[in-house]
Design a protein around this motif. Structure first.
Motif, PDB file in Angstrom:
ATOM      1  N   TRP A 103       3.740   0.282   4.929  1.00  0.00           N
ATOM      2  CA  TRP A 103       2.450   0.451   5.595  1.00  0.00           C
ATOM      3  C   TRP A 103       1.347  -0.297   4.877  1.00  0.00           C
ATOM      4  O   TRP A 103       1.254  -0.263   3.656  1.00  0.00           O
ATOM      5  N   GLU A 104       0.498  -0.925   5.640  1.00  0.00           N
ATOM      6  CA  GLU A 104      -0.760  -1.483   5.162  1.00  0.00           C
ATOM      7  C   GLU A 104      -1.814  -0.450   5.534  1.00  0.00           C
ATOM      8  O   GLU A 104      -1.909  -0.039   6.695  1.00  0.00           O
ATOM      9  N   VAL A 105      -2.577  -0.006   4.562  1.00  0.00           N
ATOM     10  CA  VAL A 105      -3.637   0.965   4.803  1.00  0.00           C
ATOM     11  C   VAL A 105      -4.959   0.227   4.672  1.00  0.00           C
ATOM     12  O   VAL A 105      -5.234  -0.374   3.641  1.00  0.00           O
ATOM     13  N   THR A 106      -5.748   0.247   5.721  1.00  0.00           N
ATOM     14  CA  THR A 106      -7.008  -0.471   5.690  1.00  0.00           C
ATOM     15  C   THR A 106      -8.145   0.442   6.131  1.00  0.00           C
ATOM     16  O   THR A 106      -7.951   1.325   6.969  1.00  0.00           O
ATOM     17  N   THR A 107      -9.297   0.226   5.539  1.00  0.00           N
ATOM     18  CA  THR A 107     -10.468   1.028   5.868  1.00  0.00           C
ATOM     19  C   THR A 107     -11.552   0.179   6.515  1.00  0.00           C
ATOM     20  O   THR A 107     -12.737   0.447   6.335  1.00  0.00           O
ATOM     21  N   VAL A 108     -11.152  -0.826   7.276  1.00  0.00           N
ATOM     22  CA  VAL A 108     -12.145  -1.670   7.942  1.00  0.00           C
ATOM     23  C   VAL A 108     -13.065  -0.803   8.794  1.00  0.00           C
ATOM     24  O   VAL A 108     -12.618   0.139   9.449  1.00  0.00           O
ATOM     25  N   ASP A 168       0.802  -1.217   0.000  1.00  0.00           N
ATOM     26  CA  ASP A 168       0.000   0.000   0.000  1.00  0.00           C
ATOM     27  C   ASP A 168       0.834   1.266   0.000  1.00  0.00           C
ATOM     28  O   ASP A 168       0.599   2.162  -0.799  1.00  0.00           O
ATOM     29  N   LEU A 169       1.806   1.348   0.894  1.00  0.00           N
ATOM     30  CA  LEU A 169       2.513   2.611   1.071  1.00  0.00           C
ATOM     31  C   LEU A 169       3.883   2.354   1.690  1.00  0.00           C
ATOM     32  O   LEU A 169       4.012   1.535   2.599  1.00  0.00           O
ATOM     33  N   LEU A 170       4.883   3.059   1.187  1.00  0.00           N
ATOM     34  CA  LEU A 170       6.222   2.993   1.769  1.00  0.00           C
ATOM     35  C   LEU A 170       6.617   4.418   2.142  1.00  0.00           C
ATOM     36  O   LEU A 170       6.667   5.300   1.288  1.00  0.00           O
ATOM     37  N   LEU A 171       6.854   4.635   3.418  1.00  0.00           N
ATOM     38  CA  LEU A 171       7.308   5.934   3.908  1.00  0.00           C
ATOM     39  C   LEU A 171       8.656   5.722   4.559  1.00  0.00           C
ATOM     40  O   LEU A 171       8.747   5.036   5.580  1.00  0.00           O
ATOM     41  N   GLY A 172       9.698   6.283   3.967  1.00  0.00           N
ATOM     42  CA  GLY A 172      11.040   6.030   4.472  1.00  0.00           C
ATOM     43  C   GLY A 172      11.326   4.548   4.356  1.00  0.00           C
ATOM     44  O   GLY A 172      11.209   3.956   3.291  1.00  0.00           O
TER      45      GLY A 172
END
Length: 161
Positions: A57-62, A49-53
């Motif tokens: 990150w796994e981004v979830t909208t549960v 989902d996302l790499l910061l530095g």
């Protein structure tokens, strides 16, 4: 559209975005790109989902946290993506989960996360060594390029591979 606006509002008001950007009190101001959205870990087979530095990150909208199986799958997926970066292309040193509807983040160093997942048994390396051949076989069966052999970070950094 209203749901996306509400998610953006939670991201801003929870100060999560400020922490990621380094705008939180006591953090240096971030310059340049924030990170990489949807980094492709294994072309045609695994993307995150996302790499910061160095944090993946796994981004979830549960909508509800009542079903822990949803979070468990997300956390295993994070570990799998980190392990699939066998050539250390993304330099993943930590993993985290962002619960977007709740504005909550949690992150762990990759070593600590592995230890937690495997109950401190010291089986982390053995589990990775068992996982990678299986992932190679499954990726190949799906028509994707399998992950190359794992190279220890020290060999990548010092060019001894």
């Amino acid at each position: 559209m209203a749901e996306l606006v509400n998610l953006a509002r939670v991201l801003h008001t929870s100060r999560t975005l400020a922490g990621w950007r380094g705008d939180a009190p006591g953090c240096p101001i971030a310059t340049g790109p924030l990170g990489i959205a949807n980094p492709i870990i294994l072309p045609g087979w695994a993307e995150a989902d996302l790499l910061l530095g160095s944090t993946l990150w796994e981004v979830t909208t549960v909508t509800s946290l009542d079903n822990p199986a949803v979070l468990v799958r997300a956390l295993w997926r994070l570990l799998a993506c980190a392990w699939l970066d066998t050539r250390d292309v993304y330099g993943i040193r930590a993993v985290g989960i962002y619960l977007a509807r709740h504005g909550v983040t949690m992150s762990w160093g990759l070593t600590a996360f592995c230890s937690m997942v495997f109950g401190g048994t010291g089986r982390d390396d053995a589990a990775r060594e068992a996982f990678l051949p299986l992932a190679r076989r499954l990726a190949r069966a799906d028509g994707a390029e399998p992950p190359p052999p794992w190279v220890p970070r020290e060999r990548i950094l010092y060019g001894s591979h």
